[in-house]
Scaffold this motif. Structure first.
Motif, short mmCIF file in Angstrom:
data_model
loop_
_atom_site.label_atom_id
_atom_site.label_comp_id
_atom_site.label_asym_id
_atom_site.label_seq_id
_atom_site.Cartn_x
_atom_site.Cartn_y
_atom_site.Cartn_z
N ILE A 50 51.02 -6.05 39.84
CA ILE A 50 49.92 -5.60 38.97
C ILE A 50 49.13 -4.56 39.75
CG2 ILE A 50 47.76 -6.28 37.82
CD1 ILE A 50 48.97 -9.10 37.54
N THR A 51 49.11 -3.32 39.27
CA THR A 51 48.35 -2.28 39.97
C THR A 51 46.85 -2.48 39.74
OG1 THR A 51 50.17 -0.72 39.78
CG2 THR A 51 47.99 0.22 40.14
N LEU A 52 46.10 -2.50 40.83
CA LEU A 52 44.64 -2.64 40.74
C LEU A 52 43.96 -1.28 40.83
CD1 LEU A 52 44.18 -5.64 43.22
CD2 LEU A 52 44.00 -5.75 40.71
N ALA A 53 44.52 -0.40 41.65
CA ALA A 53 43.93 0.93 41.84
C ALA A 53 45.01 1.87 42.32
CB ALA A 53 42.82 0.86 42.89
N PHE A 54 45.16 2.99 41.62
CA PHE A 54 46.22 3.95 41.95
C PHE A 54 45.63 5.15 42.68
CE2 PHE A 54 48.91 7.61 40.77
CZ PHE A 54 50.13 7.15 41.26
N LEU A 55 46.12 5.40 43.89
CA LEU A 55 45.59 6.51 44.69
C LEU A 55 46.45 7.76 44.56
CD1 LEU A 55 44.82 4.60 48.00
CD2 LEU A 55 43.29 5.05 46.08
N GLY A 56 47.74 7.58 44.33
CA GLY A 56 48.65 8.72 44.33
C GLY A 56 48.96 9.12 45.76
N GLU A 57 49.21 10.42 45.97
CA GLU A 57 49.56 10.86 47.33
C GLU A 57 48.34 10.77 48.23
OE1 GLU A 57 51.95 14.37 47.70
OE2 GLU A 57 52.87 14.04 45.73
N VAL A 58 48.52 10.27 49.43
CA VAL A 58 47.43 10.19 50.41
C VAL A 58 47.89 10.96 51.64
CG1 VAL A 58 46.06 8.65 51.89
CG2 VAL A 58 46.69 7.91 49.57
N PRO A 59 47.07 11.91 52.14
CA PRO A 59 47.50 12.65 53.33
C PRO A 59 47.78 11.67 54.47
CG PRO A 59 45.48 13.57 52.40
CD PRO A 59 45.75 12.30 51.65
N GLU A 60 48.86 11.90 55.19
CA GLU A 60 49.30 10.98 56.23
C GLU A 60 48.20 10.68 57.24
OE1 GLU A 60 53.23 12.03 57.25
OE2 GLU A 60 53.48 10.33 58.63
N ARG A 61 47.39 11.71 57.56
CA ARG A 61 46.34 11.52 58.57
C ARG A 61 45.25 10.55 58.09
NH1 ARG A 61 42.37 14.41 56.33
NH2 ARG A 61 43.08 16.00 54.88
N ARG A 62 45.19 10.27 56.79
CA ARG A 62 44.14 9.37 56.28
C ARG A 62 44.61 7.92 56.11
NH1 ARG A 62 40.08 10.92 51.87
NH2 ARG A 62 38.82 9.59 53.21
N LEU A 63 45.88 7.67 56.40
CA LEU A 63 46.42 6.32 56.12
C LEU A 63 45.85 5.25 57.06
CD1 LEU A 63 50.08 7.20 55.18
CD2 LEU A 63 48.31 6.25 53.68
N VAL A 64 45.57 5.61 58.31
CA VAL A 64 44.99 4.64 59.24
C VAL A 64 43.58 4.28 58.76
CG1 VAL A 64 44.17 4.30 61.60
CG2 VAL A 64 46.38 5.37 61.18
N GLU A 65 42.82 5.33 58.38
CA GLU A 65 41.46 5.12 57.87
C GLU A 65 41.49 4.27 56.60
OE1 GLU A 65 39.78 8.82 56.62
OE2 GLU A 65 37.96 7.87 55.83
N LEU A 66 42.46 4.53 55.73
CA LEU A 66 42.57 3.76 54.49
C LEU A 66 42.73 2.27 54.79
CD1 LEU A 66 42.86 3.57 51.40
CD2 LEU A 66 45.30 4.06 51.67
N GLN A 67 43.58 1.96 55.73
CA GLN A 67 43.80 0.55 56.07
C GLN A 67 42.57 -0.06 56.73
OE1 GLN A 67 48.04 -0.31 57.50
NE2 GLN A 67 47.74 1.86 57.90
N LYS A 68 41.86 0.75 57.53
CA LYS A 68 40.63 0.25 58.17
C LYS A 68 39.59 -0.11 57.12
CE LYS A 68 40.50 2.16 62.78
NZ LYS A 68 40.55 3.54 63.25
N VAL A 69 39.39 0.77 56.14
CA VAL A 69 38.37 0.48 55.14
C VAL A 69 38.81 -0.72 54.27
CG1 VAL A 69 37.35 2.79 55.11
CG2 VAL A 69 39.06 2.24 53.42
N ALA A 70 40.09 -0.77 53.94
CA ALA A 70 40.56 -1.88 53.09
C ALA A 70 40.36 -3.22 53.78
CB ALA A 70 42.03 -1.67 52.73
N ALA A 71 40.54 -3.24 55.10
CA ALA A 71 40.38 -4.49 55.85
C ALA A 71 38.93 -4.98 55.81
CB ALA A 71 40.84 -4.29 57.29
N GLU A 72 37.99 -4.07 55.55
CA GLU A 72 36.56 -4.43 55.49
C GLU A 72 36.12 -4.89 54.10
OE1 GLU A 72 34.38 -4.21 58.18
OE2 GLU A 72 36.25 -3.92 59.29
N PHE A 73 36.95 -4.63 53.10
CA PHE A 73 36.56 -4.99 51.73
C PHE A 73 36.40 -6.50 51.62
CE2 PHE A 73 38.98 -1.13 49.72
CZ PHE A 73 38.04 -0.29 50.25
N LYS A 74 35.33 -6.93 50.95
CA LYS A 74 35.14 -8.37 50.68
C LYS A 74 35.40 -8.58 49.20
CE LYS A 74 33.37 -9.59 54.77
NZ LYS A 74 34.40 -8.81 55.49
#
Ligand code: ATP
Ligand code: MG
Length: 180
Positions: A50-74
């Motif tokens: 079940i898709t909750l949020a669709f980002l589409g293409e994400v620049p490779e350099r932002r993928l580490v940051e994406l995972q960091k922010v997601a890990a902080e989500f409550k």
């Protein structure tokens, strides 16, 4: 720690609830029955989500940051109940969804989309329509069978990627985090 993500050409990213194996098995079996009668191309059992949020293409350099922010989500756990099949004429997709959308599940998707917008990863948040794509390229669905309810409590959310393969889009989870 964030995962090093392999990015195939044309990869799209999205956050999703991946189906537990027993739920996926039940839905895949129901969808297989429809293919037998009406045709269409089955989604792989291990790709159901079940898709909750669709980002589409994400620049490779932002993928580490994406995972960091997601890990902080409550984000809160949510019950999931899939109890109806539906068909979209415009894209020939057979899906499993809900008769009564659950506010907790909608709240989870809305909260996730909001956090992603604030973090600069999502620009066009779309209204959430909870569904699991089961079959593609279905041209003549006929009468759809009743769907015996498939239920579980979602305890984690995942970052997933899809990319073009020689047999249509391929899907893979790349990281997962617990819901609270
Ligand atoms: P294909 O695009 O090859 O037909 P797909 O739609 O499954 O396959 P993606 O477009 O990468 O592959 O989408 C990945 C997931 O995100 C799917 O569950 C899809 O339904 C969902 N999705 C795609 N675009 C959007 C969008 N604009 N808004 C919300 N969900 C989307
Ligand atoms: Mg698509």
């Amino acid at each position: 720690m964030s995962t090093e993500i392999v990015v195939p050409p044309g990869a799209r990213f999205f956050f999703a609830l991946w189906l537990p194996v027993d739920a996926a098995k039940k839905l895949h079996t129901v969808a297989g029955g429809v293919v037998g009668r009406c045709g269409g191309r089955l989604m792989r059992e291990d790709a159901l989500h079940i898709t909750l949020a669709f980002l589409g293409e994400v620049p490779e350099r932002r993928l580490v940051e994406l995972q960091k922010v997601a890990a902080e989500f409550k984000l809160q756990k949510a019950p999931v109940r899939l109890d109806r099949l539906g068909f979209w004429n415009h894209n020939h997709i057979l899906w499993a969804g809900t008769k009564e959308p659950d506010p907790a599940l909608s709240a989870l998707a809305a909260e996730l989309q909001d956090l992603l917008v604030k973090a600069g990863f999502l620009t066009d948040a779309k209204p959430f329509l909870p569904h699991v794509t089961l079959l593609r390229k279905l041209l003549h669905p006929g009468a759809l069978p009743e769907l015996p309810a498939v239920e579980w409590s979602a305890a984690e959310f995942v970052l997933a990627k899809s990319w073009p393969s020689d047999r249509g889009s391929a899907y893979e989870t790349v990281a997962r985090w617990p819901l609270n």
